[in-house]
Design a protein around this motif. Structure first.
Motif, PDB file in Angstrom:
ATOM      1  N   GLY A 261       0.898  -0.710   0.010  1.00 12.34           N
ATOM      2  CA  GLY A 261      -0.035   0.074  -0.186  1.00 12.34           C
ATOM      3  C   GLY A 261       1.351   1.002   0.104  1.00 12.34           C
ATOM      4  N   LYS A 262       2.283   1.444   0.175  1.00 11.63           N
ATOM      5  CA  LYS A 262       2.458   2.808   0.610  1.00 11.63           C
ATOM      6  C   LYS A 262       3.566   2.900  -0.669  1.00 11.63           C
ATOM      7  N   ASP A 263       3.557   2.062  -1.312  1.00 14.44           N
ATOM      8  CA  ASP A 263       4.119   2.037  -3.022  1.00 14.44           C
ATOM      9  C   ASP A 263       2.886   2.482  -3.418  1.00 14.44           C
ATOM     10  N   LEU A 264       1.796   2.309  -3.339  1.00 19.47           N
ATOM     11  CA  LEU A 264       0.867   2.965  -4.149  1.00 19.47           C
ATOM     12  C   LEU A 264       0.560   4.118  -3.769  1.00 19.47           C
ATOM     13  N   MET A 265       0.832   4.242  -2.719  1.00 13.89           N
ATOM     14  CA  MET A 265       0.844   5.845  -1.535  1.00 13.89           C
ATOM     15  C   MET A 265       1.288   6.762  -2.290  1.00 13.89           C
ATOM     16  N   SER A 266       3.000   6.410  -2.651  1.00 13.07           N
ATOM     17  CA  SER A 266       3.781   6.635  -3.462  1.00 13.07           C
ATOM     18  C   SER A 266       3.421   7.554  -4.833  1.00 13.07           C
TER      19      SER A 266
ATOM     20  N   PRO B 250      -5.145   6.916   0.947  1.00 12.24           N
ATOM     21  CA  PRO B 250      -6.026   5.593   1.600  1.00 12.24           C
ATOM     22  C   PRO B 250      -7.188   5.005   1.619  1.00 12.24           C
ATOM     23  N   GLY B 251      -7.538   3.965   1.108  1.00 13.80           N
ATOM     24  CA  GLY B 251      -8.685   3.795   1.249  1.00 13.80           C
ATOM     25  C   GLY B 251      -9.003   2.799   0.014  1.00 13.80           C
TER      26      GLY B 251
ATOM     27  N   GLU C  64       4.475   0.129 -13.043  1.00 12.18           N
ATOM     28  CA  GLU C  64       4.432   1.257 -14.267  1.00 12.18           C
ATOM     29  C   GLU C  64       3.426   0.767 -15.342  1.00 12.18           C
ATOM     30  N   LEU C  65       2.551  -0.641 -14.242  1.00 16.15           N
ATOM     31  CA  LEU C  65       0.676  -0.747 -14.819  1.00 16.15           C
ATOM     32  C   LEU C  65      -0.177   0.040 -14.094  1.00 16.15           C
ATOM     33  N   VAL C  66       0.564   0.922 -12.554  1.00 12.26           N
ATOM     34  CA  VAL C  66      -0.411   1.439 -11.841  1.00 12.26           C
ATOM     35  C   VAL C  66      -0.565   2.822 -12.260  1.00 12.26           C
TER      36      VAL C  66
END
Length: 109
Positions: free
Chosen positions: A66-71, A76-77, A105-107
């Protein structure tokens, strides 16, 4: 144990165990014990192949959190959980070969 039986029932329906890739996917998803039990219900050759992979293959850890996605701009959610599930599906389908960088890279936030 109830959890084992539940996983075994699901794995029996979903795990193809037709090749080494599907065996690794089953091990990752259901665990080594469940995958071996499903193979035991098949033929001896399948059980031996599954047992060999169980002994030789170290189950990888999903490299994104999750922290990777927040960066990458996610708040959050629930969207983080949804994205993690989608990324993990890509990773499993790649036979666990996609790196953390390739997955990120897919995000798209």
């Amino acid at each position: 144990d109830g959890q084992f039986l539940c996983c075994y029932e699901r794995a029996s329906k979903e795990a193809g165990l037709s090749d080494d890739v599907s065996i690794r996917q089953s091990i990752y998803t259901f665990g080594k014990s469940v995958t071996r039990a499903v193979a035991l219900a098949g033929d001896k050759e399948l059980f031996c192949r599954v047992s060999r992979i169980c002994a030789d293959w170290d189950v990888p850890v999903f490299p994104v959190g999750g922290k990777d996605l927040m960066s990458k701009g996610f708040e959050p959610g629930p969207s983080i959980g949804d994205q993690l599930v989608a990324l993990e599906s890509h990773w499993i389908a790649s036979d666990f070969s996609l790196t953390k960088m390739q997955l990120l890279e897919l995000v798209r936030a």
